[in-house]
Scaffold this motif. Structure first.
Motif, PDB file in Angstrom:
ATOM      1  N   THR A  20      34.679 109.609  33.956  1.00 62.04           N
ATOM      2  CA  THR A  20      34.795 111.216  33.293  1.00 62.04           C
ATOM      3  C   THR A  20      33.782 111.822  32.975  1.00 62.04           C
ATOM      4  O   THR A  20      33.430 113.046  32.607  1.00 62.04           O
ATOM      5  N   ILE A  21      33.097 110.967  32.164  1.00 59.77           N
ATOM      6  CA  ILE A  21      31.464 111.190  30.618  1.00 59.77           C
ATOM      7  C   ILE A  21      31.107 111.763  32.093  1.00 59.77           C
ATOM      8  O   ILE A  21      30.404 112.967  31.960  1.00 59.77           O
ATOM      9  N   TYR A  22      30.844 110.920  33.179  1.00 64.63           N
ATOM     10  CA  TYR A  22      29.374 111.500  34.109  1.00 64.63           C
ATOM     11  C   TYR A  22      29.927 113.500  34.617  1.00 64.63           C
ATOM     12  O   TYR A  22      29.197 114.067  34.500  1.00 64.63           O
ATOM     13  N   GLU A  23      31.188 113.644  34.570  1.00 66.23           N
ATOM     14  CA  GLU A  23      32.105 114.102  35.803  1.00 66.23           C
ATOM     15  C   GLU A  23      31.373 115.591  34.672  1.00 66.23           C
ATOM     16  O   GLU A  23      31.701 117.034  34.501  1.00 66.23           O
ATOM     17  N   VAL A  24      32.145 115.405  32.738  1.00 70.44           N
ATOM     18  CA  VAL A  24      31.391 116.534  32.452  1.00 70.44           C
ATOM     19  C   VAL A  24      30.489 117.010  31.709  1.00 70.44           C
ATOM     20  O   VAL A  24      30.046 118.065  31.388  1.00 70.44           O
ATOM     21  N   VAL A  25      29.480 115.644  32.247  1.00 74.75           N
ATOM     22  CA  VAL A  25      28.146 116.052  31.777  1.00 74.75           C
ATOM     23  C   VAL A  25      27.542 117.040  33.184  1.00 74.75           C
ATOM     24  O   VAL A  25      26.895 118.113  33.051  1.00 74.75           O
ATOM     25  N   ALA A  26      28.125 116.838  34.170  1.00 68.49           N
ATOM     26  CA  ALA A  26      27.919 117.775  35.659  1.00 68.49           C
ATOM     27  C   ALA A  26      28.465 118.579  36.000  1.00 68.49           C
ATOM     28  O   ALA A  26      27.671 120.240  35.520  1.00 68.49           O
ATOM     29  N   SER A  27      29.714 118.673  35.288  1.00 64.93           N
ATOM     30  CA  SER A  27      29.899 120.083  35.042  1.00 64.93           C
ATOM     31  C   SER A  27      29.488 121.440  34.029  1.00 64.93           C
ATOM     32  O   SER A  27      29.268 121.950  34.151  1.00 64.93           O
ATOM     33  N   ALA A  29      26.762 121.232  33.107  1.00 63.89           N
ATOM     34  CA  ALA A  29      25.125 121.814  33.434  1.00 63.89           C
ATOM     35  C   ALA A  29      25.676 122.702  35.105  1.00 63.89           C
ATOM     36  O   ALA A  29      24.237 122.820  35.595  1.00 63.89           O
ATOM     37  N   PHE A  30      26.740 122.667  35.378  1.00 69.63           N
ATOM     38  CA  PHE A  30      26.735 123.165  36.832  1.00 69.63           C
ATOM     39  C   PHE A  30      25.898 122.876  37.696  1.00 69.63           C
ATOM     40  O   PHE A  30      25.554 123.217  38.745  1.00 69.63           O
ATOM     41  N   ALA A  31      26.163 121.637  37.795  1.00 72.63           N
ATOM     42  CA  ALA A  31      25.552 120.564  38.500  1.00 72.63           C
ATOM     43  C   ALA A  31      26.348 120.295  40.085  1.00 72.63           C
ATOM     44  O   ALA A  31      27.617 120.308  40.129  1.00 72.63           O
ATOM     45  N   GLY A  32      25.542 120.613  41.241  1.00 74.10           N
ATOM     46  CA  GLY A  32      25.959 119.942  42.532  1.00 74.10           C
ATOM     47  C   GLY A  32      27.420 120.561  42.628  1.00 74.10           C
ATOM     48  O   GLY A  32      27.128 122.344  42.826  1.00 74.10           O
ATOM     49  N   LEU A  33      28.337 120.369  42.681  1.00 73.03           N
ATOM     50  CA  LEU A  33      29.823 120.454  43.207  1.00 73.03           C
ATOM     51  C   LEU A  33      30.388 121.952  42.450  1.00 73.03           C
ATOM     52  O   LEU A  33      30.009 123.159  42.465  1.00 73.03           O
ATOM     53  N   TRP A  34      30.090 121.571  40.819  1.00 72.47           N
ATOM     54  CA  TRP A  34      30.036 122.272  40.391  1.00 72.47           C
ATOM     55  C   TRP A  34      29.236 123.632  39.844  1.00 72.47           C
ATOM     56  O   TRP A  34      29.553 124.510  38.857  1.00 72.47           O
ATOM     57  N   SER A  35      28.726 124.239  40.650  1.00 76.71           N
ATOM     58  CA  SER A  35      27.888 125.599  40.680  1.00 76.71           C
ATOM     59  C   SER A  35      28.593 126.510  41.505  1.00 76.71           C
ATOM     60  O   SER A  35      28.176 127.323  41.990  1.00 76.71           O
ATOM     61  N   GLY A  36      29.330 126.119  42.463  1.00 78.39           N
ATOM     62  CA  GLY A  36      30.643 126.648  42.666  1.00 78.39           C
ATOM     63  C   GLY A  36      32.235 126.614  42.404  1.00 78.39           C
ATOM     64  O   GLY A  36      32.646 125.762  41.822  1.00 78.39           O
ATOM     65  N   ALA A  37      32.675 127.452  42.701  1.00 77.64           N
ATOM     66  CA  ALA A  37      34.586 126.919  42.894  1.00 77.64           C
ATOM     67  C   ALA A  37      35.068 126.296  44.094  1.00 77.64           C
ATOM     68  O   ALA A  37      34.100 126.654  45.137  1.00 77.64           O
ATOM     69  N   PHE A  38      36.207 125.271  43.528  1.00 77.01           N
ATOM     70  CA  PHE A  38      36.607 124.253  44.621  1.00 77.01           C
ATOM     71  C   PHE A  38      37.465 123.829  43.899  1.00 77.01           C
ATOM     72  O   PHE A  38      38.169 124.072  43.039  1.00 77.01           O
ATOM     73  N   ILE A  39      38.056 123.094  44.944  1.00 75.14           N
ATOM     74  CA  ILE A  39      39.532 122.084  44.824  1.00 75.14           C
ATOM     75  C   ILE A  39      39.251 120.745  44.904  1.00 75.14           C
ATOM     76  O   ILE A  39      38.331 120.453  46.150  1.00 75.14           O
ATOM     77  N   ALA A  40      39.846 120.101  44.046  1.00 82.04           N
ATOM     78  CA  ALA A  40      39.133 118.649  43.971  1.00 82.04           C
ATOM     79  C   ALA A  40      40.020 117.574  45.438  1.00 82.04           C
ATOM     80  O   ALA A  40      41.411 118.292  46.416  1.00 82.04           O
ATOM     81  N   PRO A  41      39.341 117.489  46.193  1.00 81.68           N
ATOM     82  CA  PRO A  41      39.738 116.626  47.258  1.00 81.68           C
ATOM     83  C   PRO A  41      41.383 116.082  47.510  1.00 81.68           C
ATOM     84  O   PRO A  41      42.206 116.894  48.485  1.00 81.68           O
TER      85      PRO A  41
END
Length: 133
Positions: A20-27, A29-41
């Motif tokens: 979870t903490i790594y996901e917060v960091v990525a979100s 920073a708008f990194a990878g998937l977080w740079s766009g809009a998506f729905i979790a699998p």
């Protein structure tokens, strides 16, 4: 490797406290998937009008329509897209073509997992199989 993928925004944390903490960091920073809009699998598989769209600092107003597409329609999206896809209680995905016995009885407004297809090739390419009748 898992932590790197999640912190780089190329994967999501699949459980509470896992990464979870790594996901917060990525979100943040708008990194990878977080740079766009998506729905979790896990939400995509049961998508409906209540599905939460995440990512991007501001989700576009038409994101739900674009991401969910024909999954939300009770009527076919176009006259060429008349194949009905259904999911049974066991998660088995089948499609029904006009002319099959059960086709007329399928109500496309009942379950969120139901969707329309424009061809049998499209249905099979996405993992659905032809109904027996």
């Amino acid at each position: 490797m898992n932590a790197w993928m999640v912190s780089s925004g190329w994967a999501l944390s699949s459980g509470p406290y896992t990464y979870t903490i790594y996901e917060v960091v990525a979100s943040n920073a708008f990194a990878g998937l977080w740079s766009g809009a998506f729905i979790a699998p896990w939400d995509w598989r049961r998508r409906n009008k209540g599905s939460i769209i995440v990512g991007a600092s501001s989700v576009p107003g038409d994101a739900q329509e674009l991401l969910l597409g024909s999954a939300l329609l009770s009527d076919p999206p176009s006259p060429e897209c008349l194949i009905k896809g259904t999911v049974d209680r066991n998660g088995e995905r089948t499609y029904h073509s006009p002319g099959q016995l059960s086709y007329a009885q399928i109500d496309m407004t009942k379950k969120p997992a139901e969707r329309w297809f424009c061809s049998e090739t499209e249905a099979e390419a996405t993992g659905w199989r032809r109904a027996a009748q």
